[in-house]
Write a protein that holds these residues in place. Structure first.
Motif, short mmCIF file in Angstrom:
data_model
loop_
_atom_site.label_atom_id
_atom_site.label_comp_id
_atom_site.label_asym_id
_atom_site.label_seq_id
_atom_site.Cartn_x
_atom_site.Cartn_y
_atom_site.Cartn_z
N UNK A 35 3.83 57.39 -25.86
CA UNK A 35 4.19 56.50 -24.75
C UNK A 35 4.17 55.06 -25.23
N UNK A 36 5.27 54.35 -25.00
CA UNK A 36 5.36 52.93 -25.32
C UNK A 36 5.29 52.15 -24.01
N UNK A 37 4.11 51.64 -23.70
CA UNK A 37 3.90 50.88 -22.47
C UNK A 37 4.04 49.37 -22.73
N UNK A 38 4.60 49.02 -23.88
CA UNK A 38 4.79 47.61 -24.23
C UNK A 38 6.10 47.08 -23.63
N UNK A 113 -7.92 70.08 -21.69
CA UNK A 113 -8.09 71.18 -20.74
C UNK A 113 -7.67 70.71 -19.35
N UNK A 114 -7.53 71.64 -18.44
CA UNK A 114 -7.06 71.32 -17.09
C UNK A 114 -8.01 70.40 -16.33
N UNK A 115 -9.30 70.47 -16.62
CA UNK A 115 -10.28 69.62 -15.93
C UNK A 115 -10.19 68.16 -16.36
N UNK A 116 -9.61 67.90 -17.52
CA UNK A 116 -9.53 66.54 -18.07
C UNK A 116 -8.24 65.82 -17.71
N UNK A 117 -7.38 66.42 -16.90
CA UNK A 117 -6.09 65.81 -16.58
C UNK A 117 -6.27 64.52 -15.79
N UNK A 118 -5.44 63.54 -16.10
CA UNK A 118 -5.41 62.26 -15.38
C UNK A 118 -3.97 61.78 -15.33
N UNK A 119 -3.73 60.75 -14.53
CA UNK A 119 -2.38 60.20 -14.44
C UNK A 119 -2.00 59.59 -15.79
N UNK A 120 -0.75 59.81 -16.20
CA UNK A 120 -0.26 59.31 -17.48
C UNK A 120 0.69 58.15 -17.20
N UNK A 121 0.47 56.99 -17.87
CA UNK A 121 1.35 55.83 -17.64
C UNK A 121 2.82 56.17 -17.91
N UNK A 122 3.69 55.66 -17.07
CA UNK A 122 5.14 55.77 -17.17
C UNK A 122 5.70 57.17 -16.88
N UNK A 123 4.86 58.17 -16.86
CA UNK A 123 5.33 59.53 -16.62
C UNK A 123 4.84 59.97 -15.24
N UNK A 124 5.65 60.71 -14.56
CA UNK A 124 5.22 61.28 -13.28
C UNK A 124 4.58 62.62 -13.58
N UNK A 125 3.48 62.56 -14.35
CA UNK A 125 2.80 63.77 -14.80
C UNK A 125 1.32 63.48 -15.00
N UNK A 126 0.58 64.57 -15.14
CA UNK A 126 -0.85 64.45 -15.43
C UNK A 126 -1.09 65.08 -16.79
N UNK A 127 -1.99 64.45 -17.55
CA UNK A 127 -2.29 64.96 -18.88
C UNK A 127 -3.58 64.38 -19.40
N UNK A 128 -3.87 64.70 -20.65
CA UNK A 128 -5.03 64.15 -21.36
C UNK A 128 -4.50 63.02 -22.22
N UNK A 129 -5.10 61.85 -22.06
CA UNK A 129 -4.58 60.62 -22.67
C UNK A 129 -5.55 60.06 -23.68
N UNK A 130 -5.03 59.61 -24.82
CA UNK A 130 -5.83 58.87 -25.82
C UNK A 130 -5.18 57.53 -26.02
N UNK A 131 -5.97 56.47 -25.87
CA UNK A 131 -5.47 55.10 -26.02
C UNK A 131 -5.87 54.53 -27.36
#
Length: 131
Positions: A35-38, A113-131
């Motif tokens: 994801x390029x949020x720049x 895992x499914x318990x760790x899902x959160x909103x993902x920037x720029x995507x209309x989806x939920x996932x596990x994110x690493x910044x």
């Protein structure tokens, strides 16, 4: 000499592993995205992925994107659930203007895992994110 080398920090570029429905195969799949949020385009994006544990290692996967436009994302790969039991790294290198950036993103074992899902920037989806 070595002390004079400036290594810039990567900000606004993320890796997400998203759980999404596959219309073709009628399955829930896990896909990795960059994801390029720049507010600027990224050029010559190189992504090297691998997984490892004390006694296991996956093969190395490489992907190149000529350009990742600002405020956008691109699919890297489909991930099998068996990989979530080991550490997964995504080494990302890219050019922003004339400057090269490099960062390694790490998904530690069992953190995808499914318990760790959160909103993902720029995507209309939920996932596990690493910044």
């Amino acid at each position: 000499m070595k002390k004079d080398i400036e290594i810039p920090k990567v900000k606004g570029v993320y890796i997400a592993v998203v759980n999404e429905y596959n219309d073709i195969y009628k399955t829930q799949d896990w896909n990795a995205y960059i994801i390029n949020d720049k507010d600027v385009d990224l050029e010559m994006v190189l992504i090297v992925t691998s997984g490892y544990s004390k006694d296991k290692a996956t093969s190395v996967f490489r992907k190149k994107l000529d350009k990742l436009p600002k405020k956008s994302y691109a699919k890297i790969e489909l991930m099998q659930e068996e990989l979530f039991a080991i550490n997964n790294t995504f080494q990302v290198s890219f050019f922003e203007g004339n400057q090269m950036f490099d960062k390694t993103y790490l998904f530690r074992k069992n953190t995808i895992n499914l318990k760790a899902l959160q909103a993902v920037p720029l995507m209309e989806a939920r996932g596990v994110l690493v910044k």
